[in-house]
Design a protein around this motif. Structure first.
Motif, PDB file in Angstrom:
ATOM      1  N   ASP A 105       0.834  -1.204   0.000  1.00  0.00           N
ATOM      2  CA  ASP A 105       0.000   0.000   0.000  1.00  0.00           C
ATOM      3  C   ASP A 105       0.866   1.250   0.000  1.00  0.00           C
ATOM      4  OD1 ASP A 105      -2.608   1.132   0.034  1.00  0.00           O
ATOM      5  OD2 ASP A 105      -2.337   1.658   2.147  1.00  0.00           O
ATOM      6  N   ASN A 106       2.159   1.099  -0.368  1.00  0.00           N
ATOM      7  CA  ASN A 106       3.095   2.209  -0.282  1.00  0.00           C
ATOM      8  C   ASN A 106       2.591   3.434  -1.015  1.00  0.00           C
ATOM      9  OD1 ASN A 106       5.428   2.993   0.907  1.00  0.00           O
ATOM     10  ND2 ASN A 106       6.757   2.340  -0.754  1.00  0.00           N
ATOM     11  N   ALA A 107       2.232   3.283  -2.282  1.00  0.00           N
ATOM     12  CA  ALA A 107       1.671   4.404  -3.029  1.00  0.00           C
ATOM     13  C   ALA A 107       0.244   4.118  -3.443  1.00  0.00           C
ATOM     14  CB  ALA A 107       2.530   4.681  -4.263  1.00  0.00           C
ATOM     15  N   GLN A 108      -0.136   2.836  -3.448  1.00  0.00           N
ATOM     16  CA  GLN A 108      -1.443   2.470  -3.964  1.00  0.00           C
ATOM     17  C   GLN A 108      -2.543   2.586  -2.916  1.00  0.00           C
ATOM     18  OE1 GLN A 108      -1.769  -1.160  -6.203  1.00  0.00           O
ATOM     19  NE2 GLN A 108       0.386  -1.117  -6.784  1.00  0.00           N
ATOM     20  N   SER A 109      -3.667   3.105  -3.344  1.00  0.00           N
ATOM     21  CA  SER A 109      -4.891   3.101  -2.545  1.00  0.00           C
ATOM     22  C   SER A 109      -6.038   3.277  -3.516  1.00  0.00           C
ATOM     23  CB  SER A 109      -4.874   4.227  -1.498  1.00  0.00           C
ATOM     24  OG  SER A 109      -4.766   5.492  -2.120  1.00  0.00           O
ATOM     25  N   ASN A 110      -7.244   3.095  -3.032  1.00  0.00           N
ATOM     26  CA  ASN A 110      -8.403   3.165  -3.907  1.00  0.00           C
ATOM     27  C   ASN A 110      -9.454   4.105  -3.336  1.00  0.00           C
ATOM     28  OD1 ASN A 110      -8.111   0.965  -6.150  1.00  0.00           O
ATOM     29  ND2 ASN A 110      -7.359   0.011  -4.272  1.00  0.00           N
ATOM     30  N   VAL A 111     -10.133   4.808  -4.228  1.00  0.00           N
ATOM     31  CA  VAL A 111     -11.254   5.665  -3.875  1.00  0.00           C
ATOM     32  C   VAL A 111     -12.413   5.279  -4.782  1.00  0.00           C
ATOM     33  CG1 VAL A 111     -12.155   8.019  -3.820  1.00  0.00           C
ATOM     34  CG2 VAL A 111      -9.787   7.572  -3.107  1.00  0.00           C
ATOM     35  N   ASN A 112     -13.503   4.807  -4.160  1.00  0.00           N
ATOM     36  CA  ASN A 112     -14.678   4.371  -4.926  1.00  0.00           C
ATOM     37  C   ASN A 112     -14.317   3.337  -5.995  1.00  0.00           C
ATOM     38  OD1 ASN A 112     -16.366   6.148  -3.479  1.00  0.00           O
ATOM     39  ND2 ASN A 112     -15.882   7.832  -4.880  1.00  0.00           N
ATOM     40  N   GLY A 113     -13.409   2.451  -5.631  1.00  0.00           N
ATOM     41  CA  GLY A 113     -13.024   1.389  -6.549  1.00  0.00           C
ATOM     42  C   GLY A 113     -12.031   1.804  -7.617  1.00  0.00           C
ATOM     43  N   LYS A 114     -11.606   3.061  -7.606  1.00  0.00           N
ATOM     44  CA  LYS A 114     -10.647   3.554  -8.596  1.00  0.00           C
ATOM     45  C   LYS A 114      -9.256   3.647  -7.978  1.00  0.00           C
ATOM     46  CE  LYS A 114     -13.918   6.436 -11.216  1.00  0.00           C
ATOM     47  NZ  LYS A 114     -14.183   7.815 -11.710  1.00  0.00           N
ATOM     48  N   ARG A 115      -8.266   3.299  -8.768  1.00  0.00           N
ATOM     49  CA  ARG A 115      -6.874   3.391  -8.318  1.00  0.00           C
ATOM     50  C   ARG A 115      -6.516   4.858  -8.083  1.00  0.00           C
ATOM     51  NH1 ARG A 115      -1.667   4.238  -7.532  1.00  0.00           N
ATOM     52  NH2 ARG A 115      -0.146   2.798  -8.414  1.00  0.00           N
ATOM     53  N   THR A 116      -5.941   5.159  -6.934  1.00  0.00           N
ATOM     54  CA  THR A 116      -5.474   6.505  -6.644  1.00  0.00           C
ATOM     55  C   THR A 116      -4.037   6.666  -7.123  1.00  0.00           C
ATOM     56  OG1 THR A 116      -6.916   6.775  -4.726  1.00  0.00           O
ATOM     57  CG2 THR A 116      -4.960   8.176  -4.819  1.00  0.00           C
ATOM     58  N   ILE A 117      -3.814   7.639  -7.983  1.00  0.00           N
ATOM     59  CA  ILE A 117      -2.466   7.972  -8.435  1.00  0.00           C
ATOM     60  C   ILE A 117      -1.979   9.146  -7.602  1.00  0.00           C
ATOM     61  CG2 ILE A 117      -1.037   8.737 -10.372  1.00  0.00           C
ATOM     62  CD1 ILE A 117      -3.059   7.452 -12.257  1.00  0.00           C
ATOM     63  N   LYS A 118      -0.895   8.928  -6.859  1.00  0.00           N
ATOM     64  CA  LYS A 118      -0.375   9.956  -5.959  1.00  0.00           C
ATOM     65  C   LYS A 118       0.799  10.683  -6.621  1.00  0.00           C
ATOM     66  CE  LYS A 118      -1.700   7.459  -1.754  1.00  0.00           C
ATOM     67  NZ  LYS A 118      -1.230   6.903  -0.461  1.00  0.00           N
ATOM     68  N   ILE A 119       0.633  11.995  -6.779  1.00  0.00           N
ATOM     69  CA  ILE A 119       1.648  12.803  -7.439  1.00  0.00           C
ATOM     70  C   ILE A 119       2.083  13.942  -6.517  1.00  0.00           C
ATOM     71  CG2 ILE A 119       2.189  14.246  -9.439  1.00  0.00           C
ATOM     72  CD1 ILE A 119       1.749  11.344 -10.194  1.00  0.00           C
ATOM     73  N   GLY A 120       3.381  14.062  -6.315  1.00  0.00           N
ATOM     74  CA  GLY A 120       3.914  15.104  -5.457  1.00  0.00           C
ATOM     75  C   GLY A 120       4.171  16.403  -6.198  1.00  0.00           C
ATOM     76  N   TYR A 121       4.102  17.507  -5.460  1.00  0.00           N
ATOM     77  CA  TYR A 121       4.370  18.808  -6.067  1.00  0.00           C
ATOM     78  C   TYR A 121       4.778  19.811  -4.991  1.00  0.00           C
ATOM     79  CZ  TYR A 121       0.058  20.816  -4.148  1.00  0.00           C
ATOM     80  OH  TYR A 121      -0.908  21.292  -3.275  1.00  0.00           O
ATOM     81  N   LEU A 122       5.428  20.870  -5.420  1.00  0.00           N
ATOM     82  CA  LEU A 122       5.604  22.059  -4.615  1.00  0.00           C
ATOM     83  C   LEU A 122       4.675  23.122  -5.176  1.00  0.00           C
ATOM     84  CD1 LEU A 122       8.109  20.607  -3.462  1.00  0.00           C
ATOM     85  CD2 LEU A 122       9.335  22.788  -3.602  1.00  0.00           C
ATOM     86  N   PRO A 123       4.134  24.004  -4.344  1.00  0.00           N
ATOM     87  CA  PRO A 123       3.157  24.991  -4.835  1.00  0.00           C
ATOM     88  C   PRO A 123       3.795  26.098  -5.667  1.00  0.00           C
ATOM     89  CG  PRO A 123       3.592  25.328  -2.507  1.00  0.00           C
ATOM     90  CD  PRO A 123       4.313  24.074  -2.886  1.00  0.00           C
ATOM     91  N   ILE A 124       4.072  25.791  -6.926  1.00  0.00           N
ATOM     92  CA  ILE A 124       4.702  26.734  -7.845  1.00  0.00           C
ATOM     93  C   ILE A 124       3.941  26.743  -9.171  1.00  0.00           C
ATOM     94  CG2 ILE A 124       7.017  26.588  -6.839  1.00  0.00           C
ATOM     95  CD1 ILE A 124       7.756  24.528  -8.929  1.00  0.00           C
ATOM     96  N   THR A 125       4.145  27.796  -9.940  1.00  0.00           N
ATOM     97  CA  THR A 125       3.469  27.961 -11.230  1.00  0.00           C
ATOM     98  C   THR A 125       3.837  26.845 -12.192  1.00  0.00           C
ATOM     99  OG1 THR A 125       3.716  30.337 -10.848  1.00  0.00           O
ATOM    100  CG2 THR A 125       2.922  29.667 -13.011  1.00  0.00           C
ATOM    101  N   HIS A 126       5.020  26.297 -12.050  1.00  0.00           N
ATOM    102  CA  HIS A 126       5.501  25.270 -12.969  1.00  0.00           C
ATOM    103  C   HIS A 126       4.679  23.984 -12.910  1.00  0.00           C
ATOM    104  CE1 HIS A 126       9.777  27.266 -12.977  1.00  0.00           C
ATOM    105  NE2 HIS A 126       8.791  28.095 -13.276  1.00  0.00           N
ATOM    106  N   ALA A 127       3.850  23.836 -11.887  1.00  0.00           N
ATOM    107  CA  ALA A 127       3.026  22.630 -11.742  1.00  0.00           C
ATOM    108  C   ALA A 127       1.560  22.881 -12.082  1.00  0.00           C
ATOM    109  CB  ALA A 127       3.141  22.086 -10.320  1.00  0.00           C
ATOM    110  N   VAL A 128       1.243  23.997 -12.720  1.00  0.00           N
ATOM    111  CA  VAL A 128      -0.150  24.346 -13.022  1.00  0.00           C
ATOM    112  C   VAL A 128      -0.902  23.254 -13.788  1.00  0.00           C
ATOM    113  CG1 VAL A 128      -1.591  25.910 -14.408  1.00  0.00           C
ATOM    114  CG2 VAL A 128       0.031  26.838 -12.759  1.00  0.00           C
ATOM    115  N   PRO A 129      -0.286  22.571 -14.786  1.00  0.00           N
ATOM    116  CA  PRO A 129      -1.038  21.501 -15.464  1.00  0.00           C
ATOM    117  C   PRO A 129      -1.567  20.434 -14.502  1.00  0.00           C
ATOM    118  CG  PRO A 129       0.874  22.065 -16.762  1.00  0.00           C
ATOM    119  CD  PRO A 129       1.009  22.808 -15.459  1.00  0.00           C
ATOM    120  N   LEU A 130      -0.823  20.144 -13.450  1.00  0.00           N
ATOM    121  CA  LEU A 130      -1.299  19.176 -12.458  1.00  0.00           C
ATOM    122  C   LEU A 130      -2.527  19.705 -11.729  1.00  0.00           C
ATOM    123  CD1 LEU A 130       1.846  17.707 -10.653  1.00  0.00           C
ATOM    124  CD2 LEU A 130       0.244  16.504 -12.143  1.00  0.00           C
TER     125      LEU A 130
END
Length: 322
Positions: free
Chosen positions: A27-52
């Motif tokens: 369960d290191n990165a994997q978990s589920n929400v409503n039966g859907k695989r949760t994809i965990k993506i890290g970020y710092l709060p900067i403009t360069h991550a706006v697409p996320l």
């Protein structure tokens, strides 16, 4: 009897420990929400991550096979620790940090750019040229950053070297205050922290990144290769939605601001200036641009053998985006 009881207790303890470790790893990165695989993506709060940010916000109105969880970090080392140990599936991160991790044996793949351009060299108003920075304090967020390489290029083009300035590593959010208080005379950093000084009239733009290094590679969307390999369809869908979000971010409209403001504590005027400098078009990682990055890392001594393009960059997902 006591010996038998002790043996049973020890066996039970070992079983519980093994089960717990197995459960944690699975369960290191994997978990589920409503039966859907949760994809965990890290970020710092900067403009360069706006697409996320936009990809996450669009999730509310779209039907997807996955749930996207964005995990905010306070520093690049914290983010990289989570990425390297598999606590997250991927991250928007300084590409040099990911390259160094790859060089050290962590199986990562860069699947897209975070942005194009959008880095500025900001200085105090009394700095009029590169020579005025000689002997002065200049801040960068991390030595493994494009901002460090932009400093290298700026100095090199004027006949100077790293030794001609005092390089200080500071958290991005601290840089505008450091400039205003005179603790540094300039800095290069991810947005919106350059725009913040300019908008407050505490600093000015000495160079845009494209003036120093055309097609510079900065932040990249990096995924763990085990996630790509084991869940190819989900990885493909995630990257497809990311590219679509990048195109929407490029509109730089009220929706972009509203989406970004949920993840960044930034004034609207500052964000508008920041977005003016940056592009989210064509987020595919170009081989020539990457090879130039590799060469600069070798020149500056950041890496003796940075990963080759074919080892680190995986365009198989972005190439299939329609």
């Amino acid at each position: 009897m006591t010996k038998i009881l002790r043996t049973l207790i020890i066996s039970l303890f070992i079983t519980v420990v093994v089960f717990s470790l197995t459960a944690c790893n699975s369960d290191n990165a994997q978990s589920n929400v409503n039966g859907k695989r949760t994809i965990k993506i890290g970020y710092l709060p900067i403009t360069h991550a706006v697409p996320l940010y936009i990809e996450k916000e669009l999730e509310k109105s779209q039907s997807r096979s996955f749930h996207l969880e964005l995990i905010k970090f306070g520093s690049w080392p914290e983010l990289m620790d989570a990425l390297n140990t598999g606590r997250i599936d991927g991250a928007s991160v300084l590409v040099e940090l990911a390259m160094k991790a790859k060089e050290q044996g962590v199986d990562l793949k860069a699947v897209a750019l975070g942005h194009r351009d959008g880095n500025v060299v900001v200085t105090s108003h009394d700095i009029h040229s590169v020579k005025d920075l000689k002997g002065k304090n200049f801040a960068i967020p991390h030595k493994f950053s494009t901002h460090n390489l932009l400093l290298y290029q700026m100095l090199k083009q004027e006949g100077f070297t790293y030794k001609d300035v005092n390089i200080v590593e500071l958290p991005p959010a601290e840089m505008p205050a450091a400039l205003s208080e005179g603790r540094v005379s300039g800095y290069a950093v991810a947005e919106p922290f350059g725009a913040l000084s300019v908008a407050m009239n505490k600093g000015k733009v000495l160079f845009q990144s494209e003036e120093l290094w055309k097609h510079s590679v900065c932040c990249a969307l990096v995924l763990r290769n085990d996630f790509i390999r084991n869940e190819k369809k989900l990885a493909q869908e995630f990257v497809s939605e990311y590219v679509k979000a990048g195109k929407k971010a490029e509109l730089k409209d009220d929706y972009t601001y509203e989406a970004a403001s949920k993840y960044m504590n930034v004034n609207k005027d500052v964000l508008h200036l920041s977005l003016k400098w940056i592009s989210f078009n064509d987020l595919k990682i170009d081989k020539n641009a990457y090879e130039e990055l590799r060469q600069y890392m070798i020149e500056t001594g950041l890496s003796k053998n940075p990963p080759a393009y074919r080892e680190f960059v995986d365009n198989s997902l972005i190439d299939k985006v329609k």
